[in-house]
Design a protein around this motif. Structure first.
Motif, mmCIF file in Angstrom:
data_model
loop_
_atom_site.group_PDB
_atom_site.id
_atom_site.type_symbol
_atom_site.label_atom_id
_atom_site.label_comp_id
_atom_site.label_asym_id
_atom_site.label_seq_id
_atom_site.Cartn_x
_atom_site.Cartn_y
_atom_site.Cartn_z
ATOM 1 N N GLU A 39 0.844 -1.194 0.000
ATOM 2 C CA GLU A 39 0.000 0.000 0.000
ATOM 3 C C GLU A 39 0.885 1.252 0.000
ATOM 4 O O GLU A 39 1.795 1.380 0.809
ATOM 5 C CB GLU A 39 -0.844 -0.042 1.272
ATOM 6 N N SER A 41 0.665 5.493 0.009
ATOM 7 C CA SER A 41 -0.276 6.578 0.310
ATOM 8 C C SER A 41 -0.329 7.597 -0.830
ATOM 9 O O SER A 41 0.623 7.757 -1.598
ATOM 10 C CB SER A 41 0.111 7.283 1.609
ATOM 11 N N ARG A 42 -1.453 8.261 -0.909
ATOM 12 C CA ARG A 42 -1.631 9.337 -1.889
ATOM 13 C C ARG A 42 -0.593 10.427 -1.646
ATOM 14 O O ARG A 42 -0.076 11.030 -2.584
ATOM 15 C CB ARG A 42 -3.032 9.927 -1.779
ATOM 16 N N LYS A 84 -6.734 5.528 2.012
ATOM 17 C CA LYS A 84 -5.299 5.424 2.286
ATOM 18 C C LYS A 84 -4.424 5.701 1.075
ATOM 19 O O LYS A 84 -3.536 6.515 1.132
ATOM 20 C CB LYS A 84 -4.977 4.045 2.863
ATOM 21 N N GLY A 85 -4.672 4.972 -0.008
ATOM 22 C CA GLY A 85 -3.804 5.147 -1.165
ATOM 23 C C GLY A 85 -4.051 4.100 -2.227
ATOM 24 O O GLY A 85 -5.184 3.739 -2.504
#
Length: 93
Positions: A39, A41-42, A84-85
């Motif tokens: 994952e 993140s943006r 989250k992303g």
């Protein structure tokens, strides 16, 4: 369809046919490829792309990139992790 991203040449291909990418898309897919199945993140993607790239711009770029990563079964290898992303997955279930 089989996707391949060559980190050295920065070329994305599907079934050995090159897919045109913008500079931002190349940076994102390169980063996600190096962090496959993780994952991201943006905010990390925004930082990667530099000044002038707000979170909305990241989302728009990801949307364009997702459309280029559609499998033959109409699934994208680029997943959204809600709130989250994003994550690039190596195989689609």
């Amino acid at each position: 369809g089989d996707f391949e991203f060559d980190l050295k040449s920065k070329l994305l291909s599907k079934n050995k046919v090159n897919i045109s990418l913008t500079t931002s898309e190349i940076l994102i897919i390169e980063y996600l490829s190096k962090n496959l199945n993780k994952e991201i993140s943006r905010e990390d993607i925004s930082d990667l792309l530099g000044e002038g790239m707000n979170l909305r711009s990241v989302d728009v770029t990801i949307t364009r990139l997702r459309k280029k990563l559609i499998s033959d079964k109409n699934n994208s290898f680029l997943r959204t992790i809600r709130g989250k992303g994003y994550m690039l997955i190596s195989e689609y279930d």
